[in-house]
Design a protein around this motif. Sequence first.
Motif, PDB file in Angstrom:
ATOM      1  N   MET A 101       0.825  -1.203   0.000  1.00  0.00           N
ATOM      2  CA  MET A 101       0.000   0.000   0.000  1.00  0.00           C
ATOM      3  C   MET A 101       0.854   1.245   0.000  1.00  0.00           C
ATOM      4  SD  MET A 101      -3.177  -0.587   2.497  1.00  0.00           S
ATOM      5  CE  MET A 101      -2.680   0.727   3.565  1.00  0.00           C
ATOM      6  N   VAL A 102       1.808   1.271   0.915  1.00  0.00           N
ATOM      7  CA  VAL A 102       2.713   2.411   1.015  1.00  0.00           C
ATOM      8  C   VAL A 102       3.397   2.633  -0.322  1.00  0.00           C
ATOM      9  CG1 VAL A 102       4.837   3.241   2.079  1.00  0.00           C
ATOM     10  CG2 VAL A 102       3.054   2.167   3.479  1.00  0.00           C
ATOM     11  N   SER A 103       3.851   1.522  -0.873  1.00  0.00           N
ATOM     12  CA  SER A 103       4.565   1.575  -2.129  1.00  0.00           C
ATOM     13  C   SER A 103       3.680   2.161  -3.237  1.00  0.00           C
ATOM     14  CB  SER A 103       4.998   0.155  -2.451  1.00  0.00           C
ATOM     15  OG  SER A 103       5.740   0.127  -3.601  1.00  0.00           O
ATOM     16  N   ALA A 104       2.407   1.789  -3.226  1.00  0.00           N
ATOM     17  CA  ALA A 104       1.499   2.283  -4.266  1.00  0.00           C
ATOM     18  C   ALA A 104       1.176   3.761  -4.063  1.00  0.00           C
ATOM     19  CB  ALA A 104       0.213   1.449  -4.251  1.00  0.00           C
ATOM     20  N   VAL A 105       0.977   4.111  -2.800  1.00  0.00           N
ATOM     21  CA  VAL A 105       0.643   5.502  -2.519  1.00  0.00           C
ATOM     22  C   VAL A 105       1.820   6.418  -2.849  1.00  0.00           C
ATOM     23  CG1 VAL A 105       0.083   7.125  -0.667  1.00  0.00           C
ATOM     24  CG2 VAL A 105      -1.086   4.920  -0.800  1.00  0.00           C
TER      25      VAL A 105
ATOM     26  N   TYR B  37      10.676   2.371  -4.539  1.00  0.00           N
ATOM     27  CA  TYR B  37      11.810   1.584  -5.036  1.00  0.00           C
ATOM     28  C   TYR B  37      12.360   0.674  -3.957  1.00  0.00           C
ATOM     29  CZ  TYR B  37      11.630   4.995  -8.811  1.00  0.00           C
ATOM     30  OH  TYR B  37      11.215   5.777  -9.837  1.00  0.00           O
ATOM     31  N   VAL B  38      12.517   1.215  -2.749  1.00  0.00           N
ATOM     32  CA  VAL B  38      13.080   0.413  -1.665  1.00  0.00           C
ATOM     33  C   VAL B  38      12.187  -0.803  -1.400  1.00  0.00           C
ATOM     34  CG1 VAL B  38      13.547   0.334   0.814  1.00  0.00           C
ATOM     35  CG2 VAL B  38      14.341   2.274  -0.543  1.00  0.00           C
ATOM     36  N   VAL B  39      10.888  -0.566  -1.316  1.00  0.00           N
ATOM     37  CA  VAL B  39       9.969  -1.671  -1.033  1.00  0.00           C
ATOM     38  C   VAL B  39      10.030  -2.719  -2.144  1.00  0.00           C
ATOM     39  CG1 VAL B  39       7.557  -2.335  -0.778  1.00  0.00           C
ATOM     40  CG2 VAL B  39       8.423  -0.315   0.397  1.00  0.00           C
ATOM     41  N   MET B  40      10.023  -2.254  -3.375  1.00  0.00           N
ATOM     42  CA  MET B  40       9.999  -3.215  -4.479  1.00  0.00           C
ATOM     43  C   MET B  40      11.310  -3.993  -4.597  1.00  0.00           C
ATOM     44  SD  MET B  40       7.175  -3.738  -5.770  1.00  0.00           S
ATOM     45  CE  MET B  40       6.439  -3.469  -4.193  1.00  0.00           C
TER      46      MET B  40
ATOM     47  N   MET C  72      -3.442  -1.968  -5.778  1.00  0.00           N
ATOM     48  CA  MET C  72      -3.695  -0.634  -5.246  1.00  0.00           C
ATOM     49  C   MET C  72      -3.556   0.414  -6.345  1.00  0.00           C
ATOM     50  SD  MET C  72      -4.620   0.073  -2.292  1.00  0.00           S
ATOM     51  CE  MET C  72      -4.634   1.475  -1.244  1.00  0.00           C
ATOM     52  N   LEU C  73      -2.507   0.269  -7.130  1.00  0.00           N
ATOM     53  CA  LEU C  73      -2.275   1.229  -8.215  1.00  0.00           C
ATOM     54  C   LEU C  73      -3.443   1.233  -9.181  1.00  0.00           C
ATOM     55  CD1 LEU C  73       1.497   0.795  -9.126  1.00  0.00           C
ATOM     56  CD2 LEU C  73       0.362   2.794  -8.147  1.00  0.00           C
TER      57      LEU C  73
END
Lengths: 281, 517
Positions: free
Chosen positions: A93-97, A105-108, A171-172
Amino acid sequence: MVRIIPGDPAQVIAGEYATKETIELIRKQLGLDRPLHIQYMDFIVRLLSGDLGRSIRTTAPVLEELKGRYVNTLILTLLSMAIAFSIGTVAGMVSAVKWNTWIDYVVMVGAMIGVSMPVFWLGLLLILVFSVRLGWLPSVGKGSLAHFILPSITLATIPTAIIARISRASMLDVVQQNYIMTARAKGLSEPKIVIKHALRNALIPIITVGGLQMGNLLGGAVVTETVFAWPGMGRLLVNSVIARDYPMVQGAVLLLGITVIFINLLVDLAYAFTNPRIRYA
Amino acid sequence: MMAKERGWKFFRYIGLSILIIITFEASAKAEKPVRLVFAQGTDAETLDPHAITSSPNAIHIEAIYDTLITYDENLNIVPRLAKAWEVSDDGMSITFYLREGVTFHDGTPFNADAVVFNINRLLDPKMRVPLRTYIAFVESARALDEYTVEVKLKYPHGPALHRFTAPVNSMVSPAAVAKYGAEFGRNPVGTGAFKFVEWVRDDYVLLKKNENYWGEGPYVDELLIRVVPEDGARVLMLEAGEADVIVRVPPPDVPRLRARNDINVVVAPSTRVIYIGMNTQHKILRDPRVRRAFNYAVNKQAIVEVLLQGYATVMDSPLTPQYFAYNSIGQYAYNPELAKALLEEAGYPRGFKITLFTPKGRYLMDYRIAEAVQAYLARVGIEVEVKTMEWATYISTILKPLEESPLELFLLGWGPWIVDPDQMLYPLFHSSQWPPNGFGAAFYRNEEVDELLQIGTSSTDQETRRKAYEKAQELIWNDAPWLFLHHEQQIIAMRSNVKDVVILPIEVLHFRKARKV
């Protein structure tokens, strides 16, 4: 299926030092000298009365052997899935937001490492750090609550990463929908939009993938179980196939099959819960 | 903001609970009895000695039960439940004089009737005794008085006493067998140094001190035998202090463990030989020149040094040095030129194609060894195809009769429980033991060897036996039905406060007198 593989449980039991007579005798005792269809009928009839037979390898009743290990596996799976769902969804979610920012990038990259890291290596590394170097946690086996921590983290890594990626994609997809634009236009705060409006709709694919992952963990956690000397279903299944322990393999597969069906049912119910449109009648 | 705070709280809770668990465990440890933890790769299959098949399982058995006689550290036969014994002049009977006042863990007295019961159970055709080969020479047993048993043999048998030391011939409680029936394997009752407490499958077997043990020891309150399949995980457990003794340490870990002063590494010999059998009835391999050429073509010393990092010894006889009558004949020294010459002489100047079957993961580096052999044979023009099979399939392939056997070359190990040449040579080289009757999958036949092995098995005169075996070793070595490789070593590591664990070359450990100081 197992019966088609060459190899004979009687020979495995008897070992290298046995004579032909011993092997024949064992085969007869196990009823393996009878035609296959009769053995199958026998299995079904006994199954109806709740009897899964006795293990060829250990001569203990199959049900008894399965019981303990099934519980072990279930606890470990549930813990891992709890970790995977909580961390995976939040990270996704964080990554999408924060799409296309450094957080994303870090999350992915983290998710990619998580998916591709050998479980085997990760498990040993965790033991090395937390048990040998720091001495905080017990290394292998089961016993206290603390014994659950390292194996469930190890087991959770891959599903966490997969769920993180799915949640991000889902989410995206959702945040680009018109109703989110509407929500924004209404002037709702961003957290409210994400959690109340977007997440709920994004959950469906996450639940689907989560359910599949859970099925995987139940029977397929062999590597983690081996590294942590965890007496679970995966190891039992592999050892039983190696020993051609037919009753045990049948029992284990049956039990896992029932569990997977049950999980699918739960997944379907969860759909209905998260998205009222899916409810019937 | 709120969410963040809650998140931190969550982590704080986890941290706290970990702390609580750890302190709880630490305080619990202080009051715990002295427990020795031994970790090995596989679980027991049964705790009924008469039904066991493997060495790892024999370790449980040796802790819970006693045999009539046993091996000491130097492989001498010494008293255990029998304090003395006598072999009749014609070699047809053995009289055992039993220790008095011994009871099983359930209180049943150990006496001559119990021994008769055990031998009858071992011989009962309805009982599943996979390793009956260790008792098959016995005809019957009868009690002469309360503490004397006479065992009648079917034929005079040279290694008879050795066979009585095998863990499979342990004494079980007749009362417990009657009580538990088919469940006896999970409710073991013996006379041994440790009593059974609990067995959690694939996890551990917990044993506790037998306060009334008749012999010396035990000196620890509990013996926990754990199942830790992964070699690396066992090493980490030892380093973390969660295991006291571990087996099968991977060679690369040895220097690191040696460098620590709280851990001892013991490298002990093993009688397990690793060999590549050659089907001596095969159209090409039937020529002994070809088989000798194979032996010269492979650099076994290099295999031992590089793949096994020196933790093995190249064979120089079909027997290992622990056996009586061992006859060191001298290795087939690496000589590819000689190998080529022999192949040419046999009519194969351009070599040929052949298949090598091997298990993977059964023996130390088995598959890598097969690949090395493949590479060496390629240098003398032999094209080897390496095929691997999972164990159950492999065993059933090995045990196929000659007409159906696909075997050309096959890698195997052999590690009997007794150190008498009979159990080593007869099952593998006597022509009556061709599959499916036995394990002689090289289909080797040499009438002179057959005769010598027969003398060895049936004579009770040690000098006659010695001569027969010395000659047989020479004949077998020169006939080369095997590509002789090496005998393994056991790499065992223990915490340095652990003393007096007995490690036998038959890959069995005794914890009876073990202590933690």
